[in-house]
Design a protein around this motif. Structure first.
Motif, PDB file in Angstrom:
ATOM      1  N   UNK A   8       0.826  -1.217   0.000  1.00  0.00           N
ATOM      2  CA  UNK A   8       0.000   0.000   0.000  1.00  0.00           C
ATOM      3  C   UNK A   8       0.864   1.272   0.000  1.00  0.00           C
ATOM      4  N   UNK A   9       0.253   2.366  -0.332  1.00  0.00           N
ATOM      5  CA  UNK A   9       0.975   3.639  -0.375  1.00  0.00           C
ATOM      6  C   UNK A   9       0.963   4.365   0.968  1.00  0.00           C
ATOM      7  N   UNK A  10       0.354   3.791   1.970  1.00  0.00           N
ATOM      8  CA  UNK A  10       0.275   4.408   3.292  1.00  0.00           C
ATOM      9  C   UNK A  10       1.659   4.463   3.953  1.00  0.00           C
ATOM     10  N   UNK A  11       2.043   5.657   4.414  1.00  0.00           N
ATOM     11  CA  UNK A  11       3.327   5.798   5.116  1.00  0.00           C
ATOM     12  C   UNK A  11       3.357   4.953   6.383  1.00  0.00           C
ATOM     13  N   UNK A  12       2.238   4.910   7.070  1.00  0.00           N
ATOM     14  CA  UNK A  12       2.142   4.133   8.303  1.00  0.00           C
ATOM     15  C   UNK A  12       2.420   2.650   8.026  1.00  0.00           C
ATOM     16  N   UNK A  13       1.726   2.082   7.019  1.00  0.00           N
ATOM     17  CA  UNK A  13       1.912   0.661   6.719  1.00  0.00           C
ATOM     18  C   UNK A  13       3.301   0.373   6.165  1.00  0.00           C
ATOM     19  N   UNK A  14       3.796   1.252   5.313  1.00  0.00           N
ATOM     20  CA  UNK A  14       5.135   1.034   4.749  1.00  0.00           C
ATOM     21  C   UNK A  14       6.210   1.084   5.828  1.00  0.00           C
ATOM     22  N   UNK A  15       6.091   2.017   6.765  1.00  0.00           N
ATOM     23  CA  UNK A  15       7.097   2.081   7.832  1.00  0.00           C
ATOM     24  C   UNK A  15       6.976   0.881   8.764  1.00  0.00           C
ATOM     25  N   UNK A  16       5.747   0.415   8.985  1.00  0.00           N
ATOM     26  CA  UNK A  16       5.563  -0.815   9.766  1.00  0.00           C
ATOM     27  C   UNK A  16       6.225  -1.986   9.045  1.00  0.00           C
ATOM     28  N   UNK A  33       8.687  -1.892   6.848  1.00  0.00           N
ATOM     29  CA  UNK A  33      10.145  -1.770   6.913  1.00  0.00           C
ATOM     30  C   UNK A  33      10.690  -2.202   8.270  1.00  0.00           C
ATOM     31  N   UNK A  34       9.972  -1.840   9.332  1.00  0.00           N
ATOM     32  CA  UNK A  34      10.429  -2.256  10.662  1.00  0.00           C
ATOM     33  C   UNK A  34      10.328  -3.768  10.813  1.00  0.00           C
ATOM     34  N   UNK A  89       6.977   2.202  15.454  1.00  0.00           N
ATOM     35  CA  UNK A  89       6.665   1.811  16.834  1.00  0.00           C
ATOM     36  C   UNK A  89       5.782   0.572  16.871  1.00  0.00           C
ATOM     37  N   UNK A  90       4.853   0.469  15.917  1.00  0.00           N
ATOM     38  CA  UNK A  90       3.990  -0.722  15.877  1.00  0.00           C
ATOM     39  C   UNK A  90       4.814  -1.979  15.622  1.00  0.00           C
ATOM     40  N   UNK A  91       5.761  -1.907  14.693  1.00  0.00           N
ATOM     41  CA  UNK A  91       6.629  -3.055  14.423  1.00  0.00           C
ATOM     42  C   UNK A  91       7.472  -3.436  15.632  1.00  0.00           C
ATOM     43  N   UNK A 112       6.770  -2.699  18.805  1.00  0.00           N
ATOM     44  CA  UNK A 112       5.866  -3.167  19.870  1.00  0.00           C
ATOM     45  C   UNK A 112       5.472  -4.613  19.647  1.00  0.00           C
ATOM     46  N   UNK A 113       5.077  -4.955  18.425  1.00  0.00           N
ATOM     47  CA  UNK A 113       4.671  -6.331  18.146  1.00  0.00           C
ATOM     48  C   UNK A 113       5.803  -7.306  18.467  1.00  0.00           C
ATOM     49  N   UNK A 114       6.983  -7.020  17.947  1.00  0.00           N
ATOM     50  CA  UNK A 114       8.113  -7.925  18.171  1.00  0.00           C
ATOM     51  C   UNK A 114       8.519  -7.949  19.630  1.00  0.00           C
ATOM     52  N   UNK A 115       8.563  -6.796  20.284  1.00  0.00           N
ATOM     53  CA  UNK A 115       8.949  -6.744  21.694  1.00  0.00           C
ATOM     54  C   UNK A 115       7.998  -7.522  22.584  1.00  0.00           C
ATOM     55  N   UNK A 116       6.681  -7.365  22.359  1.00  0.00           N
ATOM     56  CA  UNK A 116       5.699  -8.102  23.166  1.00  0.00           C
ATOM     57  C   UNK A 116       5.774  -9.602  22.923  1.00  0.00           C
ATOM     58  N   UNK A 117       5.870  -9.994  21.655  1.00  0.00           N
ATOM     59  CA  UNK A 117       5.961 -11.420  21.333  1.00  0.00           C
ATOM     60  C   UNK A 117       7.191 -12.032  21.999  1.00  0.00           C
ATOM     61  N   UNK A 118       8.331 -11.368  21.857  1.00  0.00           N
ATOM     62  CA  UNK A 118       9.560 -11.902  22.445  1.00  0.00           C
ATOM     63  C   UNK A 118       9.490 -11.925  23.970  1.00  0.00           C
ATOM     64  N   UNK A 119       8.902 -10.889  24.563  1.00  0.00           N
ATOM     65  CA  UNK A 119       8.769 -10.856  26.020  1.00  0.00           C
ATOM     66  C   UNK A 119       7.917 -12.021  26.510  1.00  0.00           C
TER      67      UNK A 119
END
Length: 141
Positions: A33-41, A43-44, A118-120, A122-129
């Protein structure tokens, strides 16, 4: 005892590999998608996938060598690993909070990018925790 610890560690690696596969897949999907939010998520997530893939490879090699070394107390070694991992997971969540709080203009382009990053994190940090804490608790029992 050490055989069950090694088995628990290998199960932990399996959950870690699931996270890596999820990050690769969702990361590429978020780039469409062209959304900056989704693209940055995306990339993270792809950044996490790349780093976690390398960590998983070297961690497996390292622990196989430790398991074969009779002078190493595998239980103490794995306890240290999980304690460090839990500390790093908490640090990741703090970084995600900082990314969310950084720019004050809520609708800015930078804010959308940082929110996606931050979403990327957060997801990885919570899963790993969660998985690190579960396997650390299994070691205590």
């Amino acid at each position: 005892m050490e055989a069950t610890l090694l088995l628990a560690f290998e199960r932990h690696l399996a959950f870690f590999i699931l996270l890596i596969l999820f990050d690769w897949g969702l990361g590429f999907l978020c780039l469409v998608p062209k959304s900056l939010f989704l693209r940055s998520t995306g990339l993270m997530l792809l950044s996490w996938a790349l780093v976690n893939s390398l960590i998983c490879f070297f961690l497996y090699q390292h622990h196989q060598a430790k398991a074969l070394d009779p002078t190493v107390n595998l239980e103490n070694h794995l306890i240290q690993v999980f304690n460090w991992n839990i500390g790093l997971d908490i640090l990741y969540l703090i970084i995600a909070l900082m990314l969310l709080q950084w720019p004050r203009k809520r609708q800015s382009k930078k804010q959308r990018i940082l929110t996606g990053l931050a979403l990327g994190v957060t997801f990885n940090g919570l899963y790993l925790l969660i998985i690190d804490s579960l396997f650390r608790c299994m070691q205590l029992n």
